[in-house]
Design a protein around this motif. Sequence first.
Motif, PDB file in Angstrom:
ATOM      1  N   GLY A 326       3.061  16.080   0.825  1.00  0.00           N
ATOM      2  CA  GLY A 326       1.925  15.439   1.462  1.00  0.00           C
ATOM      3  C   GLY A 326       1.305  14.323   0.651  1.00  0.00           C
ATOM      4  O   GLY A 326       0.251  13.790   1.027  1.00  0.00           O
ATOM      5  N   TRP A 327       1.924  13.932  -0.455  1.00  0.00           N
ATOM      6  CA  TRP A 327       1.377  12.900  -1.316  1.00  0.00           C
ATOM      7  C   TRP A 327       1.753  11.520  -0.791  1.00  0.00           C
ATOM      8  O   TRP A 327       2.909  11.275  -0.416  1.00  0.00           O
ATOM      9  CB  TRP A 327       1.878  13.060  -2.748  1.00  0.00           C
ATOM     10  CG  TRP A 327       1.463  14.348  -3.394  1.00  0.00           C
ATOM     11  CD1 TRP A 327       0.650  15.316  -2.863  1.00  0.00           C
ATOM     12  CD2 TRP A 327       1.860  14.829  -4.680  1.00  0.00           C
ATOM     13  NE1 TRP A 327       0.506  16.360  -3.753  1.00  0.00           N
ATOM     14  CE2 TRP A 327       1.243  16.088  -4.877  1.00  0.00           C
ATOM     15  CE3 TRP A 327       2.669  14.325  -5.687  1.00  0.00           C
ATOM     16  CZ2 TRP A 327       1.409  16.839  -6.039  1.00  0.00           C
ATOM     17  CZ3 TRP A 327       2.839  15.060  -6.842  1.00  0.00           C
ATOM     18  CH2 TRP A 327       2.215  16.314  -7.023  1.00  0.00           C
ATOM     19  N   ALA A 328       0.781  10.605  -0.768  1.00  0.00           N
ATOM     20  CA  ALA A 328       1.030   9.244  -0.301  1.00  0.00           C
ATOM     21  C   ALA A 328       2.018   8.540  -1.227  1.00  0.00           C
ATOM     22  O   ALA A 328       1.931   8.643  -2.453  1.00  0.00           O
ATOM     23  CB  ALA A 328      -0.280   8.467  -0.245  1.00  0.00           C
ATOM     24  N   ILE A 329       2.970   7.833  -0.639  1.00  0.00           N
ATOM     25  CA  ILE A 329       3.938   7.067  -1.416  1.00  0.00           C
ATOM     26  C   ILE A 329       3.445   5.626  -1.489  1.00  0.00           C
ATOM     27  O   ILE A 329       3.528   4.869  -0.515  1.00  0.00           O
ATOM     28  CB  ILE A 329       5.342   7.153  -0.792  1.00  0.00           C
ATOM     29  CG1 ILE A 329       5.820   8.617  -0.766  1.00  0.00           C
ATOM     30  CG2 ILE A 329       6.330   6.285  -1.574  1.00  0.00           C
ATOM     31  CD1 ILE A 329       7.160   8.820  -0.097  1.00  0.00           C
ATOM     32  N   VAL A 330       2.905   5.249  -2.630  1.00  0.00           N
ATOM     33  CA  VAL A 330       2.324   3.917  -2.825  1.00  0.00           C
ATOM     34  C   VAL A 330       2.821   3.381  -4.169  1.00  0.00           C
ATOM     35  O   VAL A 330       2.133   3.462  -5.192  1.00  0.00           O
ATOM     36  CB  VAL A 330       0.781   3.962  -2.799  1.00  0.00           C
ATOM     37  CG1 VAL A 330       0.204   2.540  -2.841  1.00  0.00           C
ATOM     38  CG2 VAL A 330       0.273   4.703  -1.566  1.00  0.00           C
ATOM     39  N   PRO A 331       4.035   2.819  -4.215  1.00  0.00           N
ATOM     40  CA  PRO A 331       4.559   2.319  -5.493  1.00  0.00           C
ATOM     41  C   PRO A 331       3.685   1.258  -6.136  1.00  0.00           C
ATOM     42  O   PRO A 331       3.583   1.198  -7.370  1.00  0.00           O
ATOM     43  CB  PRO A 331       5.927   1.747  -5.090  1.00  0.00           C
ATOM     44  CG  PRO A 331       6.297   2.461  -3.839  1.00  0.00           C
ATOM     45  CD  PRO A 331       5.011   2.700  -3.122  1.00  0.00           C
ATOM     46  N   SER A 332       3.024   0.428  -5.313  1.00  0.00           N
ATOM     47  CA  SER A 332       2.174  -0.623  -5.881  1.00  0.00           C
ATOM     48  C   SER A 332       1.039  -0.045  -6.720  1.00  0.00           C
ATOM     49  O   SER A 332       0.504  -0.717  -7.609  1.00  0.00           O
ATOM     50  CB  SER A 332       1.608  -1.506  -4.771  1.00  0.00           C
ATOM     51  OG  SER A 332       0.790  -0.744  -3.888  1.00  0.00           O
ATOM     52  N   GLY A 333       0.658   1.216  -6.441  1.00  0.00           N
ATOM     53  CA  GLY A 333      -0.379   1.858  -7.238  1.00  0.00           C
ATOM     54  C   GLY A 333       0.035   2.031  -8.684  1.00  0.00           C
ATOM     55  O   GLY A 333      -0.830   2.040  -9.580  1.00  0.00           O
ATOM     56  N   LEU A 334       1.330   2.159  -8.943  1.00  0.00           N
ATOM     57  CA  LEU A 334       1.804   2.293 -10.313  1.00  0.00           C
ATOM     58  C   LEU A 334       1.660   0.963 -11.053  1.00  0.00           C
ATOM     59  O   LEU A 334       1.184   0.928 -12.203  1.00  0.00           O
ATOM     60  CB  LEU A 334       3.253   2.777 -10.329  1.00  0.00           C
ATOM     61  CG  LEU A 334       3.922   2.951 -11.689  1.00  0.00           C
ATOM     62  CD1 LEU A 334       3.083   3.772 -12.645  1.00  0.00           C
ATOM     63  CD2 LEU A 334       5.309   3.580 -11.516  1.00  0.00           C
ATOM     64  N   ASP A 381      13.625   4.021  -6.648  1.00  0.00           N
ATOM     65  CA  ASP A 381      13.915   2.597  -6.675  1.00  0.00           C
ATOM     66  C   ASP A 381      12.615   1.787  -6.562  1.00  0.00           C
ATOM     67  O   ASP A 381      12.385   0.831  -7.310  1.00  0.00           O
ATOM     68  CB  ASP A 381      14.869   2.246  -5.537  1.00  0.00           C
ATOM     69  CG  ASP A 381      15.261   0.780  -5.540  1.00  0.00           C
ATOM     70  OD1 ASP A 381      15.780   0.301  -6.561  1.00  0.00           O
ATOM     71  OD2 ASP A 381      15.050   0.106  -4.510  1.00  0.00           O
ATOM     72  N   ALA A 382      11.749   2.192  -5.620  1.00  0.00           N
ATOM     73  CA  ALA A 382      10.494   1.462  -5.413  1.00  0.00           C
ATOM     74  C   ALA A 382       9.573   1.591  -6.617  1.00  0.00           C
ATOM     75  O   ALA A 382       8.897   0.618  -7.010  1.00  0.00           O
ATOM     76  CB  ALA A 382       9.805   1.979  -4.152  1.00  0.00           C
ATOM     77  N   HIS A 383       9.507   2.765  -7.219  1.00  0.00           N
ATOM     78  CA  HIS A 383       8.595   2.958  -8.346  1.00  0.00           C
ATOM     79  C   HIS A 383       9.132   2.305  -9.620  1.00  0.00           C
ATOM     80  O   HIS A 383       8.349   1.788 -10.431  1.00  0.00           O
ATOM     81  CB  HIS A 383       8.300   4.445  -8.546  1.00  0.00           C
ATOM     82  CG  HIS A 383       7.325   4.975  -7.533  1.00  0.00           C
ATOM     83  ND1 HIS A 383       7.701   5.290  -6.254  1.00  0.00           N
ATOM     84  CD2 HIS A 383       5.980   5.205  -7.611  1.00  0.00           C
ATOM     85  CE1 HIS A 383       6.634   5.707  -5.574  1.00  0.00           C
ATOM     86  NE2 HIS A 383       5.584   5.660  -6.369  1.00  0.00           N
ATOM     87  N   LEU A 384      10.431   2.309  -9.804  1.00  0.00           N
ATOM     88  CA  LEU A 384      10.984   1.571 -10.945  1.00  0.00           C
ATOM     89  C   LEU A 384      10.768   0.074 -10.770  1.00  0.00           C
ATOM     90  O   LEU A 384      10.490  -0.641 -11.737  1.00  0.00           O
ATOM     91  CB  LEU A 384      12.460   1.908 -11.120  1.00  0.00           C
ATOM     92  CG  LEU A 384      12.716   3.215 -11.880  1.00  0.00           C
ATOM     93  CD1 LEU A 384      14.095   3.776 -11.568  1.00  0.00           C
ATOM     94  CD2 LEU A 384      12.567   2.979 -13.385  1.00  0.00           C
ATOM     95  N   SER A 385      10.867  -0.404  -9.545  1.00  0.00           N
ATOM     96  CA  SER A 385      10.548  -1.814  -9.286  1.00  0.00           C
ATOM     97  C   SER A 385       9.081  -2.095  -9.586  1.00  0.00           C
ATOM     98  O   SER A 385       8.733  -3.175 -10.088  1.00  0.00           O
ATOM     99  CB  SER A 385      10.877  -2.168  -7.829  1.00  0.00           C
ATOM    100  OG  SER A 385      12.268  -2.078  -7.583  1.00  0.00           O
TER     101      SER A 385
END
Length: 451
Positions: A326-334, A381-385
């Motif tokens: 249920g956790w939001a997937i927001v790579p830009s937050g990283l 992939d998105a979070h490493l980016s």
Amino acid sequence: MYPQFPPGFRFGMSTSSYQIEGAADAGGKGPSIWDTFTAQAGTVRNGQDGRVAIDHYHRYAEDIALIAAAGVQDYRFSFSWPRVLGGDIGFYDRLVDTLLDAGVRPVPTLYHWDLPQEFEDAGGWMNRDTAHRLADYASTLVLRLGDRVRDWITMNEMNVHTLYGYALGDHAPARGLGLGALPAGHHQLLAHGLAVQVLRTHGAKTVGIANQHFPVTPATDSPEDVAAATLFSDLTNWTFSDPILRGDYPSELIRAGVGVPDAQLDRDLELIKARLDFYGVNYYEPTMIEAPRAGKDYSGVLEVDIPEGMPFSPVPVKSDERTDFGWAIVPSGLTEILVTLKERYPALPPVIITENGASFHDAAPGPDGRVHDERRIAYLDAHLSAVAGAVSAGVRVDGYYVWSALDNFEWAAGYEERFGLIYVDFSDLSRTPKDSYYWYRDLIASQPRAA
């Protein structure tokens, strides 16, 4: 096709002792607060516990072979304080030697939430003496392993441990103290400072900490929502990094709340702000906060519910996709939180992403013997980016560790949530690398080599 990082960037995987080791009574190990917590009805989903976990204690050689075959340079694990206290430090001798023989650097964490129950009985982290007991524990470990272990992490996610375990009742030791839990946070910070001192005294090469961080956004631009979000961020982000990286708490409210006289607090903060060689960042999702609205139901927004009467309430983060937890997937937050850390702390040490990953309810291996977890591949992939984006923005990031190496016991969520790159069949404990494992292996192989 893969995100690219500078030569020398280090890739790894992370785990923690209570979540994987099992062997609850082996080698003289006594109970931890998590053994006590999970023995109480209604505390963990499906009444599960970590007494067996995935039996890493007996299967560590198999697990390390799988970890090494992925090509990672580092493996982050944690010591079980009750196991070491019971005299079974030999397990970590074997673990470290096996890692080094496999060409993987051990990166151990001293404390990942499994406090010996005997220390909890004496007050736990609400008792200042617990910080000194951790320093003794650090001394035992560095004297035994310091000839082979060069990288040390003192504490893991003090904010989560304080919030979930001491302010609320969702994790061990379930104190439910509300804002009265601030002394528990301070004593963990003091333990960190004392541990840094001990580790350096005995020749540790590099010392860091792993803190969870996330952007906190007000739900609206109203002064009430902005104030609520600021207080929540102060309590969950900056209370656990400002003392380390600035030498003080983020507000007078929090400084007063830790309950230490000013003269002693100043001496504590001198210890707490000791130089670090790296700063570990754990990231999963951002948070949105508003001032509480009368009569509004806020249950189920976060993994744990903030009780009524607190001056802030969470609202759902807008996200096109969520994990099965249920956790939001927001790579830009990283990217955002890494840039924020650099702006807030101009002398920020080199960063390592010490945890980042996602739970998806992966199916058992199919007829082809594979575990197909395309959503995790897309997530990584998105979070490493996103990490690469922070590097481009001027943040020095030296490494990235996936949470986690293997499916494991996910605290109060039991075994339903699967974060691993390696699938574990909880009926027979067999291991199967997932497609994401092979993707990560190929990503690592694609990186430029250090000169």
